[in-house]
Design a protein around this motif. Structure first.
Motif, PDB file in Angstrom:
ATOM      1  N   ARG A 160     -86.177   3.776  20.809  1.00 52.23           N
ATOM      2  CA  ARG A 160     -85.166   3.803  19.746  1.00 52.23           C
ATOM      3  C   ARG A 160     -84.150   2.669  19.939  1.00 52.23           C
ATOM      4  O   ARG A 160     -83.768   2.000  18.970  1.00 52.23           O
ATOM      5  CB  ARG A 160     -84.458   5.153  19.739  1.00 52.23           C
ATOM      6  CG  ARG A 160     -83.448   5.293  18.611  1.00 52.23           C
ATOM      7  CD  ARG A 160     -83.052   6.744  18.392  1.00 52.23           C
ATOM      8  NE  ARG A 160     -82.565   7.377  19.613  1.00 52.23           N
ATOM      9  CZ  ARG A 160     -83.205   8.338  20.278  1.00 52.23           C
ATOM     10  NH1 ARG A 160     -84.370   8.787  19.854  1.00 52.23           N
ATOM     11  NH2 ARG A 160     -82.681   8.871  21.364  1.00 52.23           N
ATOM     12  N   GLU A 161     -83.728   2.442  21.173  1.00 51.22           N
ATOM     13  CA  GLU A 161     -82.740   1.398  21.447  1.00 51.22           C
ATOM     14  C   GLU A 161     -83.274   0.017  21.087  1.00 51.22           C
ATOM     15  O   GLU A 161     -82.595  -0.770  20.415  1.00 51.22           O
ATOM     16  CB  GLU A 161     -82.353   1.436  22.929  1.00 51.22           C
ATOM     17  CG  GLU A 161     -81.319   0.388  23.316  1.00 51.22           C
ATOM     18  CD  GLU A 161     -80.966   0.437  24.794  1.00 51.22           C
ATOM     19  OE1 GLU A 161     -80.076  -0.314  25.207  1.00 51.22           O
ATOM     20  OE2 GLU A 161     -81.593   1.225  25.535  1.00 51.22           O
ATOM     21  N   VAL A 162     -84.497  -0.278  21.505  1.00 49.15           N
ATOM     22  CA  VAL A 162     -85.040  -1.602  21.210  1.00 49.15           C
ATOM     23  C   VAL A 162     -85.372  -1.719  19.723  1.00 49.15           C
ATOM     24  O   VAL A 162     -85.299  -2.810  19.145  1.00 49.15           O
ATOM     25  CB  VAL A 162     -86.278  -1.891  22.089  1.00 49.15           C
ATOM     26  CG1 VAL A 162     -87.536  -1.216  21.563  1.00 49.15           C
ATOM     27  CG2 VAL A 162     -86.503  -3.393  22.238  1.00 49.15           C
ATOM     28  N   GLY A 163     -85.701  -0.599  19.076  1.00 48.73           N
ATOM     29  CA  GLY A 163     -85.946  -0.618  17.642  1.00 48.73           C
ATOM     30  C   GLY A 163     -84.684  -0.940  16.860  1.00 48.73           C
ATOM     31  O   GLY A 163     -84.716  -1.705  15.883  1.00 48.73           O
ATOM     32  N   GLU A 164     -83.564  -0.356  17.266  1.00 47.87           N
ATOM     33  CA  GLU A 164     -82.296  -0.632  16.597  1.00 47.87           C
ATOM     34  C   GLU A 164     -81.905  -2.097  16.758  1.00 47.87           C
ATOM     35  O   GLU A 164     -81.397  -2.729  15.826  1.00 47.87           O
ATOM     36  CB  GLU A 164     -81.212   0.298  17.149  1.00 47.87           C
ATOM     37  CG  GLU A 164     -81.422   1.768  16.753  1.00 47.87           C
ATOM     38  CD  GLU A 164     -80.511   2.718  17.508  1.00 47.87           C
ATOM     39  OE1 GLU A 164     -79.834   2.264  18.458  1.00 47.87           O
ATOM     40  OE2 GLU A 164     -80.484   3.923  17.151  1.00 47.87           O
ATOM     41  N   GLY A 207     -90.876  -0.035  10.288  1.00 48.98           N
ATOM     42  CA  GLY A 207     -89.824   0.963  10.312  1.00 48.98           C
ATOM     43  C   GLY A 207     -89.281   1.069  11.725  1.00 48.98           C
ATOM     44  O   GLY A 207     -90.033   0.964  12.696  1.00 48.98           O
ATOM     45  N   TYR A 208     -87.978   1.264  11.854  1.00 52.75           N
ATOM     46  CA  TYR A 208     -87.346   1.312  13.178  1.00 52.75           C
ATOM     47  C   TYR A 208     -86.466   2.554  13.304  1.00 52.75           C
ATOM     48  O   TYR A 208     -85.806   2.951  12.344  1.00 52.75           O
ATOM     49  CB  TYR A 208     -86.484   0.071  13.416  1.00 52.75           C
ATOM     50  CG  TYR A 208     -87.247  -1.228  13.430  1.00 52.75           C
ATOM     51  CD1 TYR A 208     -88.009  -1.599  14.540  1.00 52.75           C
ATOM     52  CD2 TYR A 208     -87.226  -2.085  12.329  1.00 52.75           C
ATOM     53  CE1 TYR A 208     -88.716  -2.796  14.555  1.00 52.75           C
ATOM     54  CE2 TYR A 208     -87.918  -3.287  12.339  1.00 52.75           C
ATOM     55  CZ  TYR A 208     -88.665  -3.635  13.452  1.00 52.75           C
ATOM     56  OH  TYR A 208     -89.367  -4.810  13.462  1.00 52.75           O
ATOM     57  N   GLY A 209     -86.439   3.111  14.489  1.00 52.86           N
ATOM     58  CA  GLY A 209     -85.579   4.253  14.762  1.00 52.86           C
ATOM     59  C   GLY A 209     -86.361   5.476  15.180  1.00 52.86           C
ATOM     60  O   GLY A 209     -86.380   6.495  14.483  1.00 52.86           O
TER      61      GLY A 209
END
Length: 319
Positions: A237-241, A273-275
Motif C-alpha cells: 500500500r505504501e509503495v502504491g501510494e 489501480g493503487y491502494g
C-alpha cells in the motif's frame, strides 16, 4: 591417545555445530514472492523497502517472475511460492483446482489496463464481428473473463469464437503474423503493443470487468505468519501510494526491469489501480460473480465459494 584426543575434538566441534549452526539455519526464513511484468510488486521489488522491513526479523525476500497469473498460481499451489499477485480470473481457476490459496488484499479497479486488440486494418469493427474468428488469450488469466463479458455484451457466446490459448509472448507473435484475428491482453504487454504495432482497441474492460489485481498467499503460510501478511500489505500500500503520486519516477525506475521504454511504461503505470486493501464484501461479491459465470459456462467443474478463501486480518495484538 592421539585417536582419543582427536575424537574428543571432533565431538566438541560437532556439538558446537548442532547448538549454533543448526538453530541459526532453522531460524533463517525466505519469503518467496511471485510477480509479473506489471503492478505494484515490480515497484516494491525495485525500491527494496520490503527487504529493509523484514531484515531485522531474519527474513530475506526471493522474487520470482512469471508470464501470467495462471503460471504463478500453479507455483503457489505446488509450494514453490508463499505469496503472489494475479488478476481476477486465475484465482478462480486455481481454487476450482483445489489450490490452498487465500485472497489477502486487492487493488482498486483498473479497467483500461486490459483490452481486446485487432489489427488496425482489420475488418472487425465491433465485438459482434468476432463471431467465427480466432482470438488469442492466456487461458485462465484476467482477460479470459474480459473476453467472456465482451462476447456476452455483443450477444455472443464462448462457442461463437475460436479461442487460441497462448501466453503473452507467443500470443503477440501469433497476432503479428496474422495467425489469430484478435488478441486479449493486459498491461504492460497492452501498452507495448499499442506503441509498437499497428493495432486498434476493439474494447477495453470499461463497463465489462473491474480488472482487480489480487494478492494471494498459500493458506498454510498465511496461517503461520499473519503478521508477515500485515507487513506485506502495508508495504504494498505504501509503495502504491507513492507510485500514484510519482508515476514518472515509477516509469523511469521500472522501465529497465521490464525491457520497455519509459514512455510505454508510463502509459501502463498510469492505468493501474493503487491502494492495496483487504477484500471488502463488494469485492468478494464481484469475484463471486466471475466464479459463477465460469461455472455456468462449464469452464470450471463446479460452483465454488470465494468467501471461504478470503484471509481474515488478525485482531490488534494477535500474532
Amino acid at each position: 591417545m592421539g585417536n582419543t584426543s582427536l575424537r574428543r575434538r571432533l565431538a566438541v566441534v560437532l556439538a558446537l555445530w548442532v547448538t549454533v549452526i543448526v538453530p541459526a539455519a532453522a531460524a533463517a526464513e525466505t519469503l518467496r514472492i511471485g510477480y509479473q511484468k506489471y503492478g505494484t510488486l515490480v515497484v516494491l521489488k525495485a525500491r527494496g523497502t520490503l527487504e529493509q522491513q523484514l531484515a531485522p526479523l531474519g527474513v530475506t525476500v526471493q522474487w520470482v517472475e512469471f508470464p501470467g497469473g495462471p503460471q504463478l498460481l500453479e507455483a503457489l499451489n505446488v509450494g514453490s511460492l508463499d505469496v503472489g499477485v494475479a488478476g481476477e480470473t486465475p484465482p478462480v481457476f486455481a481454487q476450482a483446482a483445489g489450490a490452498d490459496l487465500l485472497y489477502i488484499a486487492h487493488e482498486p479497479p483498473a479497467p483500461t489496463s486490459e483490452a481486446i486488440l485487432v489489427h488496425r486494418d482489420s475488418p472487425i469493427r465491433d465485438l459482434a464481428q468476432l463471431r467465427g474468428h480466432k482470438v488469442a488469450l492466456n487461458k485462465g488469466s484476467n482477460v479470459h473473463y474480459l473476453l467472456v463479458r465482451a462476447l456476452e455484451s455483443a450477444g455472443l457466446t464462448w462457442r461463437d469464437i475460436q479461442p487460441v490459448y497462448l501466453p503473452p509472448a507467443d500470443a503477440r507473435a501469433a497476432f503479428e503474423r496474422g495467425a489469430v484475428d484478435a488478441w486479449a491482453i493486459w498491461d504492460p504487454y497492452l501498452a507495448a503493443a499499442q506503441a509498437q504495432l499497428p493495432v486498434r482497441v476493439l474494447a477495453d474492460a470499461t463497463g465489462l470487468a473491474d480488472n482487480h489485481q489480487f494478492y494471494l498467499a498459500r493458506g498454510d503460510w498465511a496461517a503461520r505468519h499473519p503478521q508477515r501478511v500485515v507487513t506485506l500489505i502495508a508495504a504494498i500500500r505504501e509503495v502504491g501510494e507513492w507510485s500514484a503520486r510519482e508515476p514518472q519516477q515509477v516509469a523511469d525506475q521500472v522501465a529497465p526491469l521490464l525491457g520497455l521504454s519509459p514512455a510505454i511504461t508510463l502509459n501502463a503505470v498510469q492505468r493501474q489501480g493503487y491502494g492495496a486493501q483487504p477484500l471488502s464484501p463488494e469485492v468478494v461479491a464481484a469475484q463471486q460473480r466471475i466464479a459463477d459465470s465460469f461455472a455456468a459456462l462449464k469452464l470450471i467443474p463446479k460452483p465454488l465459494s470465494v468467501a471461504q478463501r478470503v484471509w481474515t486480518p488478525p485482531a490488534d495484538g494477535e500474532h
